[in-house]
Motif scaffolding. Structure first.
Motif: not given
Length: 246
Positions: A141-169
Motif C-alpha cells: 500500500y506504500r504507492p497508494f499512501v504516496l499517491f494521497h500524499r503527492t496529491q495533497a501536497a500538490a494541491l496545497n502548494a497550488l493554493g500557497d505558492s502557485g501552479a509551478e510549485a504544485a507541478v514540482e510536488q
C-alpha cells in the motif's frame, strides 16, 4: 425520561451517499472539534489531532511514538511482537480514515501530515517486523499512501505558492513512487500503474490550465544531464532567490 443510547436520529438526518465520501466537522460535548465520516453501517468519529481515536497508548501521543521509544531503549535486540504488529495495524487504519477525511474536506496540509505519519510507521515496521509476509502486507500500500500524499501536497502548494510549485510536488511524488517500484523490481509496472497515471494527468492539467512550462527544477535537471554546468549554476541561483523570497 429514559436516556436514548442509539444514533437512529443522527443517521436519518445524515443519509449515506454511496456515490461519494461524506465527511463533516462537528463540536463535541466539551466544545472540541471532531471529524465525522458517514458510512453505510453508521459513522466514524475521529479526533483532529494526535491519534484519531483520542487515546494515548502507553502514555504517548501515538502507538508509533511508543514503539520508537521502546526500540530506542532496547537497541539492536528490539523486534516487534505479535501484539505490537496488531496495534500498529490499528493505527494504520485510523490514520487512513482520517487522511481520507482531510482530503474530502480539502485540508491538504493535514492530509500530508497524516500520510507522513503512516509512511514513517511503515518504515519502522519494515525495519523491525518479525515476519516478511506481514511487512509486505503493508508495503503493497506504500504507492497508494504516496499517491494521497503527492496529491495533497500538490494541491496545497497550488493554493500557497502557485501552479509551478504544485507541478514540482507532483514530480517529486512521482519520482518517490518510481523508486518504490524499483525497490521491488517492478519498474515495468510503473508506467501502467493507475495511480501514477492519475498523478501525471493532474500534473499535465495544471500545466495546461495555468500555462506552466518547464519548472526551474526540470530545467536544472536538463542542464545537468546535458553537462551545461554554468546554466545549471544560474538556475540554482534563481531557485535560491525564489526560496529566500518566500
Amino acid at each position: 425520561m429514559a436516556r436514548k443510547e442509539n444514533i437512529d436520529r443522527l443517521l436519518r438526518e445524515w443519509p449515506y451517499d454511496p456515490q461519494g465520501i461524506s465527511v463533516r466537522k462537528k463540536k463535541g460535548d466539551d466544545g472540541r472539534e471532531v471529524l465525522q465520516m458517514r458510512l453505510d453501517l453508521g459513522l466514524l468519529q475521529l479526533e483532529i489531532s494526535g491519534r484519531p481515536d483520542g487515546t494515548q497508548p502507553e502514555g504517548q501521543e501515538t502507538y508509533f511514538a511508543h514503539l520508537q521509544k521502546k526500540a530506542e531503549a532496547e537497541g539492536e535486540t528490539f523486534q516487534m511482537s505479535e501484539e505490537e504488529c496488531e496495534e500498529s495495524d490499528r493505527e494504520f487504519v485510523q490514520y487512513y480514515h482520517r487522511r481520507v477525511c482531510w482530503l474530502a474536506l480539502r485540508d491538504f496540509d493535514k492530509a500530508v501530515a497524516d500520510a507522513d505519519h503512516t509512511l514513517a510507521l511503515m518504515d519502522f515496521c519494515k525495519e523491525y517486523s518479525p515476519d516478511d509476509q506481514w511487512t509486505l502486507s503493508h508495503e503493497q500500500y506504500r504507492p497508494f499512501v504516496l499517491f494521497h500524499r503527492t496529491q495533497a501536497a500538490a494541491l496545497n502548494a497550488l493554493g500557497d505558492s502557485g501552479a509551478e510549485a504544485a507541478v514540482e510536488q507532483l514530480n517529486q511524488g512521482l519520482e518517490t513512487i518510481k523508486r518504490v517500484f524499483a525497490d521491488y523490481e517492478a519498474e515495468e509496472e510503473y508506467d501502467e500503474d493507475e495511480l501514477v497515471t492519475r498523478l501525471i494527468e493532474l500534473r499535465e492539467s495544471l500545466r495546461k490550465h495555468f500555462d506552466v512550462g518547464q519548472t526551474l527544477q526540470e530545467r536544472l535537471e536538463e542542464a545537468v544531464a546535458s553537462e551545461k554546468y554554468e546554466l545549471a549554476a544560474e538556475i540554482r541561483d534563481q531557485m535560491a532567490k525564489r526560496t529566500n523570497a518566500r
